[in-house]
Design a protein around this motif. Structure first.
Motif, PDB file in Angstrom:
ATOM      1  N   PHE A 113      -8.198  12.545   5.666  1.00 57.92           N
ATOM      2  CA  PHE A 113      -9.515  12.528   6.325  1.00 57.92           C
ATOM      3  C   PHE A 113      -9.397  12.140   7.797  1.00 57.92           C
ATOM      4  O   PHE A 113     -10.330  12.341   8.566  1.00 57.92           O
ATOM      5  N   LYS A 114      -8.247  11.602   8.206  1.00 54.95           N
ATOM      6  CA  LYS A 114      -8.074  11.206   9.599  1.00 54.95           C
ATOM      7  C   LYS A 114      -8.184  12.419  10.540  1.00 54.95           C
ATOM      8  O   LYS A 114      -8.461  12.263  11.722  1.00 54.95           O
ATOM      9  N   ASP A 162      -1.017   8.198   7.941  1.00 54.56           N
ATOM     10  CA  ASP A 162      -1.944   9.308   8.146  1.00 54.56           C
ATOM     11  C   ASP A 162      -2.542   9.393   9.543  1.00 54.56           C
ATOM     12  O   ASP A 162      -2.708  10.477  10.089  1.00 54.56           O
ATOM     13  N   SER A 166     -11.050   1.828   1.311  1.00 55.27           N
ATOM     14  CA  SER A 166     -11.107   1.213   2.636  1.00 55.27           C
ATOM     15  C   SER A 166      -9.875   0.389   3.009  1.00 55.27           C
ATOM     16  O   SER A 166      -9.328  -0.356   2.192  1.00 55.27           O
ATOM     17  N   GLY A 167      -9.486   0.540   4.274  1.00 50.52           N
ATOM     18  CA  GLY A 167      -8.385  -0.226   4.850  1.00 50.52           C
ATOM     19  C   GLY A 167      -8.890  -0.945   6.088  1.00 50.52           C
ATOM     20  O   GLY A 167      -9.172  -2.132   6.076  1.00 50.52           O
ATOM     21  N   ASN A 168      -9.041  -0.182   7.185  1.00 48.57           N
ATOM     22  CA  ASN A 168      -9.639  -0.739   8.394  1.00 48.57           C
ATOM     23  C   ASN A 168     -11.152  -0.567   8.422  1.00 48.57           C
ATOM     24  O   ASN A 168     -11.792  -0.884   9.421  1.00 48.57           O
ATOM     25  N   PHE A 169     -11.725  -0.013   7.398  1.00 51.10           N
ATOM     26  CA  PHE A 169     -13.176   0.141   7.240  1.00 51.10           C
ATOM     27  C   PHE A 169     -13.813   1.090   8.259  1.00 51.10           C
ATOM     28  O   PHE A 169     -14.999   1.004   8.535  1.00 51.10           O
ATOM     29  N   GLY A 170     -13.013   2.018   8.797  1.00 49.84           N
ATOM     30  CA  GLY A 170     -13.576   3.008   9.697  1.00 49.84           C
ATOM     31  C   GLY A 170     -14.310   4.092   8.929  1.00 49.84           C
ATOM     32  O   GLY A 170     -15.382   4.548   9.340  1.00 49.84           O
ATOM     33  N   ASP A 171     -13.752   4.479   7.806  1.00 47.64           N
ATOM     34  CA  ASP A 171     -14.356   5.519   6.986  1.00 47.64           C
ATOM     35  C   ASP A 171     -15.720   5.053   6.469  1.00 47.64           C
ATOM     36  O   ASP A 171     -16.736   5.732   6.653  1.00 47.64           O
ATOM     37  N   MET A 215      -3.961   1.832   3.286  1.00 48.09           N
ATOM     38  CA  MET A 215      -4.986   0.779   3.247  1.00 48.09           C
ATOM     39  C   MET A 215      -4.357  -0.613   3.195  1.00 48.09           C
ATOM     40  O   MET A 215      -5.027  -1.567   2.830  1.00 48.09           O
ATOM     41  N   ALA A 258      -6.924  11.830   0.940  1.00 47.72           N
ATOM     42  CA  ALA A 258      -5.652  12.491   1.271  1.00 47.72           C
ATOM     43  C   ALA A 258      -5.315  13.510   0.202  1.00 47.72           C
ATOM     44  O   ALA A 258      -5.832  13.460  -0.914  1.00 47.72           O
TER      45      ALA A 258
HETATM   46  C1  PLP Z   1      -6.651   5.561   6.694  1.00 45.41           C
HETATM   47  C2  PLP Z   1      -6.832   5.910   5.271  1.00 45.41           C
HETATM   48  C3  PLP Z   1      -7.737   5.207   4.441  1.00 45.41           C
HETATM   49  C4  PLP Z   1      -8.517   4.025   4.932  1.00 45.41           C
HETATM   50  O1  PLP Z   1      -9.482   4.360   5.884  1.00 45.41           O
HETATM   51  P1  PLP Z   1     -10.081   3.223   6.836  1.00 45.41           P
HETATM   52  O2  PLP Z   1     -10.949   3.936   7.779  1.00 45.41           O
HETATM   53  O3  PLP Z   1      -8.912   2.563   7.499  1.00 45.41           O
HETATM   54  O4  PLP Z   1     -10.814   2.284   5.936  1.00 45.41           O
HETATM   55  C5  PLP Z   1      -7.912   5.658   3.157  1.00 45.41           C
HETATM   56  N1  PLP Z   1      -7.199   6.695   2.670  1.00 45.41           N
HETATM   57  C6  PLP Z   1      -6.316   7.370   3.416  1.00 45.41           C
HETATM   58  C7  PLP Z   1      -5.557   8.476   2.803  1.00 45.41           C
HETATM   59  C8  PLP Z   1      -6.099   7.009   4.741  1.00 45.41           C
HETATM   60  O5  PLP Z   1      -5.218   7.691   5.484  1.00 45.41           O
END
Ligand code: PLP
Length: 456
Positions: free
Chosen positions: A109-110, A141, A250-255, A305, A399
């Protein structure tokens, strides 16, 4: 109409236009930019979205932010050029859907944000003949999406740092085979080391002569394009005005912030579910009101994440009346009750992740990868606290399963199909530099790179 301005969550830097916010990435006071006011989409405007191609929908949403800085016809052309791939919604059962955000050029999704940012930033710096170096740390990613999107954009150089041992070979090859204006640097350390080196570079006076910007999710340019697919999902599965539930791993919570932006612009949203892996600082905060970042971050199957202190929490807190600085200290508590009403989060361990993607395959013949499986399980966790009430739900697969073949081979004994664009790229010869996590060496590298770049 007065120009839309963006303020810093730390409140010490003056508000700037969208253009400056894009080019700076982080505000000088180390806060993150947010719009002073969210432009609204009326119910009548949203009611026109069903049936629109994704690129046109993107234009209608994003033009609300860019009106002062990019002419509409140019933005429309940029959206058409960026969004040429499908954004499928698969109905899984009842009104529960999976949205696949993995059909872009680097299969995560990036791509959605990177493709748009590259075009807008290329345009912004082209206007005043500036040179810009995009510096980014990646756990996989982001680096691939950014490198691909900015490849061959005039006036822009890209430097990507990645932790050598933590990135899968197929992920690595999506960034190391590009060359040209893209340099990749393998760091013999963790993702945290890469991120720390990038952060120091941004704050380093000795690098003032190099105009640096970031394409990490600290940049507001990441969030705005990520609001579009929430409108798209609702336009495909919800009736007009019907609230919807989203689950974004969620990882950095941008999504998940993209969903917050969509909701603030007028999209009816019942709940935003933001599940995490073992890096559970946020669900703990929601539960207890106390925030404790996780240092060092914990490794897990959903490696994109592995974030111990999600940078976008500063924005989330700000939108609920709080103030969290960049180090994770909360100076003013947000309205916790309101935050809990809108957002749910749970932690999904590797064991639950694996159990989920095996079960979802066996039950629904739906192939997930570890990040999507975290989103799925987080949605199930939420269902134990509230009911869907017949409303539609959309779970985000972020992904392509082909990026994580090892886990699938281990559980099922076969490998997922590799998308053709990805297959072609990972055949090309690789080229990357290698470095210890030593900041002084990295600074020297940046200065040398800048000098040689100017000679070209
Ligand atoms: C970056 C990423 C996430 C997390 O997205 P954030 O915006 O960092 O929360 C989740 N899944 C995949 C495959 C990613 O590359």
């Amino acid at each position: 109409m007065a120009a839309l301005l963006f303020y810093s969550t730390n409140g010490q830097s003056p508000p700037v236009t969208l253009r400056e916010a894009f080019l700076q990435g982080q505000a000088p006071d180390r806060g993150l930019y947010l719009p002073e006011k969210f432009p609204a989409l009326t119910p009548a405007e949203i009611a026109e979205f069903p049936g629109l191609p994704y690129s046109e929908l993107a234009f209608r949403v994003l033009s609300k932010f860019t009106a002062d800085v990019v002419p509409d016809d140019e933005l429309a052309a940029i959206c058409r050029e960026a969004y040429t791939f499908a954004v499928p919604l698969e109905k899984v059962h009842d009104r529960v859907h999976l949205m696949r955000l993995d059909q872009g050029p680097t299969a995560s999704f990036k791509d959605f944000a990177a493709l748009l940012m590259a075009r807008l930033m290329g345009r912004f710096i082209g206007q005043d003949g500036r040179q810009l170096t995009i510096l980014t740390a990646t756990s996989g990613d982001t680096g691939a999406a950014v490198a691909h999107a900015f490849h061959n954009v005039p006036g822009i150089r890209v430097i990507v740092l990645f932790p050598f041992a933590e990135v899968a070979a197929s992920q690595r090859k999506l960034m190391t085979t590009l060359r040209g204006n893209v340099r990749t640097v393998a760091i013999d350390g963790k993702f945290d080391d890469c991120q720390a080196m990038v952060k120091r570079a941004f704050a380093d006076d000795a690098l003032r002569s190099i105009p640096l910007s970031s394409a990490n999710s600290i940049n507001i340019g990441r969030l705005l394009p990520q609001s579009v697919y929430y409108f798209h999902a609702a336009s495909r599965v919800a009736q007009a005005g019907e609230p919807i539930v989203f689950s974004a791993p969620s990882g950095n919570f941008g999504d998940m912030m993209g969903a917050i932006v969509a909701a603030r612009m007028g999209l009816p949203v019942k709940k935003i579910i933001a599940p995490v892996n073992d890096n559970d600082a946020f669900p703990r905060f929601l539960q207890t009101g106390a925030y404790k970042k996780i240092v060092p971050s914990r490794n897990s199957l959903s490696n994109a994440m592995n974030v111990g202190h999600p940078s976008n929490l500063a924005r989330l807190m700000a939108l609920y009346g709080g103030w969290m600085d960049e180090t994770g200290v909360i100076h003013r508590m947000p309205d916790l009750a309101a935050l809990r009403r809108d957002v749910f989060s749970s932690s999904v361990s590797d064991e639950r992740t694996r159990e989920t993607f095996i079960r979802v395959w066996n039950t629904h013949r739906l192939l997930l990868e570890p990040h999507g499986a975290v989103a799925w399980r987080g949605f199930e966790d939420w269902l134990e606290t509230e009911t869907l009430d017949g409303l539609p739900a959309v779970i985000l697969e972020t992904a392509n399963p082909a990026k994580f073949p090892e886990e699938i081979e281990k559980c099922f004994g076969w490998s997922p199909d590799v998308p053709p664009a990805m297959a072609a790229m990972i055949e090309l010869p690789e080229d990357y530099d290698r470095m210890k996590p030593d900041y002084e060496a990295f600074r020297a590298y940046l200065l040398e790179n800048h000098r040689s770049g100017r000679r070209e």
